[in-house]
Design an enzyme around this catalytic site. Structure first.
Site, short mmCIF file in Angstrom:
data_model
loop_
_atom_site.label_atom_id
_atom_site.label_comp_id
_atom_site.label_asym_id
_atom_site.label_seq_id
_atom_site.Cartn_x
_atom_site.Cartn_y
_atom_site.Cartn_z
N HIS A 54 -17.60 14.67 -24.56
CA HIS A 54 -18.90 14.27 -24.01
C HIS A 54 -18.95 14.48 -22.50
CE1 HIS A 54 -22.75 12.26 -24.47
NE2 HIS A 54 -22.48 11.53 -23.42
N TYR A 57 -16.73 18.70 -21.83
CA TYR A 57 -17.12 19.91 -22.54
C TYR A 57 -15.91 20.80 -22.86
CZ TYR A 57 -21.79 18.55 -20.93
OH TYR A 57 -22.95 17.86 -20.68
N LYS A 96 -34.20 17.75 -17.52
CA LYS A 96 -32.91 17.66 -18.21
C LYS A 96 -33.14 17.05 -19.59
CE LYS A 96 -28.18 17.04 -18.17
NZ LYS A 96 -27.57 16.04 -17.31
N HIS A 100 -28.41 11.09 -27.52
CA HIS A 100 -27.87 9.75 -27.76
C HIS A 100 -27.76 9.56 -29.27
CE1 HIS A 100 -27.34 5.90 -25.23
NE2 HIS A 100 -26.61 6.87 -24.73
N ASP A 122 -31.00 10.35 -14.61
CA ASP A 122 -30.53 11.68 -14.23
C ASP A 122 -31.56 12.38 -13.35
OD1 ASP A 122 -28.05 11.69 -15.42
OD2 ASP A 122 -28.76 12.49 -17.32
N ASP A 273 -26.17 8.68 -11.03
CA ASP A 273 -26.31 7.69 -12.11
C ASP A 273 -24.94 7.34 -12.67
OD1 ASP A 273 -27.10 6.34 -14.50
OD2 ASP A 273 -27.14 8.25 -15.57
N GLN A 319 -26.19 -0.35 -18.47
CA GLN A 319 -27.30 0.51 -18.04
C GLN A 319 -27.86 0.10 -16.67
OE1 GLN A 319 -28.67 3.28 -20.37
NE2 GLN A 319 -26.48 2.89 -20.43
#
Length: 741
Positions: A54, A57, A96, A100, A122, A273, A319
């Site tokens: 995640h 990559y 972007k 989820h 983002d 973020d 968050q």
């Protein structure tokens, strides 16, 4: 090192506890080799999340390099929170898309809601104001209680977050197929606007500058969320419900406004973020990009739960949090802004010159590792690739040609298929008019948002027909890009660029890696041919359970520029008497089609073919005609073929259509590519035909509110009134949701 009651470095190695965190034996050995000593528990956690698929990559990076990422208007490509494309007048569009999926499979409301929250951050971390949200959703057949629950909760989560934060959800797509039964896909896209002077970077520059934590407090939600998203779902996945984050859209709104205020200050050096992997990824990535290091005192991190360990604080994915780097001595300026918005703004660290992430807790160093090791040095794999047996079989099959004896009934049934049917039940839950800039609402080919103070607008869409990608990943990849671009052109926009969300099964299975490999070949070729660079995106692998993998689903988010709002075009018929044109030829192509799925219940054969040079030429010619004011309405021909597309053009207007086509009844539902249906005033006929060379007039718009399609003998193959069409199309999803499973 730490005296906390955590497994020792010796225990971690002896009992291979790193495996539970997602690291392989070789990866753990490599991490220890890079650091030069045994790793403690916190350090093992840092590597486990940063080296997850995640975040790193590691299984897809070799393929992502194929994508074209440069272009004359690209201001920021992959590597930051979101990509940026210039739209002239010192303005730019930022966009972007991210997934989820795993969280939404086990906690659909919060999984979907926090997906929206993360993609918003983002975009505004780049300094842009979010102006639109879109989503691309995949579910199993809308029949079982479980699928209905997932569908309803995901939509409610998206609505609950987006509506509260005050950003319109203007578009998207929903597809239903059995392969998504236990693996729903929830992809969220955000589009923002920015002035060039306000563009920010997520970099920790300037030795001695202050690292600040802003936003919500840190809790234990979302710990190892990135690792959870990098493994197959299983029967044990419900036990990982704590790995799903919990969102607060009202906190997000405060954070958004405060961040957009501080980007106006030159005291701000960098901003990022705290998304996947939380405080680890934001700190390590910001330092690595700047060639610096960061030292943080975890005692200063705002915590909403007692007794949190360094491991928990660093890996939490709570968050509504951001990490800032602020010029030393000017911290009070930034704090004042956040305090005015009633938010935490706490000094937690300092930028160093040693390229290390050093963490202290209760006076002890609890982690000390190279930032580049975390952010850049994850191993990169090129997995074995193998052509699936089904693909070879499909290539050898004779073409599937259905027999249609009752075209009226077939059309009504197709309109009631959940993938084709009206998604009004979905988007009526979204506030798509908030900010009052939405010009084209959900339901047309693309959403359109005006740019205040200018004569320009932005068109945006998400697209992917994953059935084509299952049948032929390379051809399907080309089609996904082409269809997204077609939708923008039909709205009067020139396509600018792409953000992609690559959703696949387990890449360690050679047949799955082959799907990923071939589809990225198709995607990259189409992006090059159509001039749409990939400026960012997301990879979501391991979307499978014991029942099998999802179809290859590379969702394409594409944004286009409408240079003059007078060019905005929608799909509905506008005037009785207008001529109806079909652009592009229809072939008997049914492999992977909606009709094949409906009649046979499974997919087979070859996907529709696409010639990208022809596609590009038709798009350019149609856009030229739209800009000249020659087109009254435009709609691409997609799922369900010409008959469905003609019916869709009638759904929201008081008109009908009388059409003659030299096609068989089955070919009315064929899904050949590079086709459009447009309407033109009779007075513009000659100019239009001189501009769009492949256009053929097939009929006219009528006042009858009936769809009549005749064959070459003049016999009516389809003859249905608008009420019948609307009932089938609009009633399907509400009816399925009310039915007992």
């Amino acid at each position: 090192m730490s005296q906390l009651l955590e497994p020792s470095a010796e225990t971690i190695k002896a009992e291979r506890l790193y495996r539970e965190m997602g690291l392989t034996d070789d990866e753990f050995a490599l991490a220890e080799k890079i650091v030069g000593r045994p790793l403690n528990f916190t350090e093992t956690g840092l590597f486990s999340v940063m080296w997850s698929e995640h975040c790193s990559y590691k299984n897809s990076k070799v393929l992502l390099k194929k994508f074209p990422t440069d272009g004359e208007n690209v201001l920021q490509g992959p590597g930051e929170g979101a990509g940026i494309i210039d739209i002239k007048d010192e303005q730019a569009v930022v966009f972007k898309i991210e997934s989820h999926n795993h969280p939404s499979a086990i906690e659909p409301y919060q999984g979907a809601a926090t997906g929206v929250g993360g993609i918003l951050r983002d975009v505004f971390s780049m300094g842009a104001r979010p102006v639109a949200l879109l989503n691309s959703l995949r579910f199993g057949e809308l029949e079982s209680k479980k699928v209905k629950y997932l569908f309803e909760e995901v939509v409610a989560g998206i609505a609950g977050y987006g509506n509260c934060v005050g950003v319109p959800t203007v578009g998207g797509e929903v597809q239903f197929d059995p392969c998504y039964e236990s693996n729903p896909l929830v992809n969220a896209m955000c589009v923002g606007l920015i002035d060039h002077k306000d563009i920010q970077k997520g970099q920790a520059k300037g030795v001695g500058n202050t690292v600040m934590y802003v936003g919500a407090s840190t809790g234990r939600d979302g710990i190892h969320g990135a690792t959870f998203a990098s493994e197959e779902l299983s029967e044990d996945s419900d036990a990982k419900r704590p790995a799903v984050q919990v969102g607060d859209p009202f906190m997000e709104k405060l954070l958004l406004e405060a961040c957009l205020e501080v980007v106006q200050s030159d005291a701000l050096i960098g901003i990022q973020d705290m998304g996947a992997a939380g405080l680890v990824s934001s700190s390590a990535e910001m330092a690595s990009k700047a060639g610096s290091g960061i030292e943080m005192n975890l005692d200063l991190v705002p915590q909403r739960e007692a007794g949190m360990t360094p491991y928990e604080m660093m890996l939490s994915e709570s968050q509504e949090r951001m990490l800032l780097v602020v010029e030393k001595g000017r911290e009070h300026e930034i704090k004042a802004t956040f305090e005015r918005w009633n938010l935490h703004a706490v000094e937690v660290g300092v930028v160093t010159d040693d390229r290390r992430l050093r963490l202290t807790h209760k006076g002890e160093i609890v982690a000390d590792v190279p930032v580049d090791a975390l952010a850049e040095d994850a191993p990169v794999y090129h997995k074995p690739s193998k052509v699936p047996a089904y693909f070879d079989a499909f290539q050898q099959q004779a073409p599937y040609i259905p027999e249609i004896t009752e075209a009226n009934e077939t059309l009504l049934k197709l309109l009631a298929q959940p993938t084709i049917a009206s998604k009004e039940w979905v988007y009526e839950q979204y506030d798509y008019m908030v900010q009052t800039n939405t010009v084209v609402e959900p339901g047309s080919d693309a959403a359109v948002i005006r740019i205040r103070g200018t004569n320009k607008a932005l068109a945006m869409t998400t697209d992917c027909n994953s059935r084509y990608l299952y049948v032929d990943p390379e051809m399907g990849g080309k089609i996904a890009i082409a269809e997204a671009a077609r939708n923008l052109v039909c709205s009067g926009a020139k396509p600018l660029g792409v953000t992609d969300c690559l959703n696949y099964g387990n890449p360690e299975k050679p047949e799955i890696f082959w799907q990923l490999e071939k589809s990225t070949d198709g995607l990259s070729e189409a992006c090059r041919e159509l001039g749409t660079p990939v400026i960012g995106g997301n990879v979501s692998l391991y979307n499978e359970r014991s029942g099998g993998a999802v179809y290859p689903t590379p969702v394409i988010g594409m944004v286009g520029l409408v240079e003059d709002v007078a060019h905005i075009t929608t799909q509905s018929f506008k005037n009785a008497g207008d001529l109806i044109y079909v652009i592009g030829e229809t072939k008997a192509e049914f492999g992977g089609s909606e009709l094949q799925k409906m009649l046979v219940g499974e997919l087979s054969g070859k996907a529709p073919e696409i010639d990208l040079a022809v596609e590009k030429s038709r798009q350019q010619q149609l856009l030229s005609a739209i800009k000249q004011g020659l087109v009254q309405s435009a709609h691409d021909v997609a799922e369900g073929g010409l008959a469905v597309s003609l019916a869709e053009k009638m759904m929201e207007c008081p008109f009908g259509a009388e059409v003659s086509l030299s096609l068989s009844a089955a070919e009315l539902f064929a899904e050949s590519q590079s086709r459009f249906i447009v309407t033109v005033k009779p007075s513009d006929q000659q100019r239009f035909e001189n501009t769009v060379l492949d256009a053929v007039v097939v009929g006219a718009v009528t006042e009858s509110r009936k769809l009549t399609i005749r064959n070459e003998n003049g016999n009516a193959v389809i003859d249905l009134c608008q009420d019948e069409l609307v009932k089938a199309w609009k009633g399907a999803i509400p009816c399925l949701l009310k039915s007992k499973a």
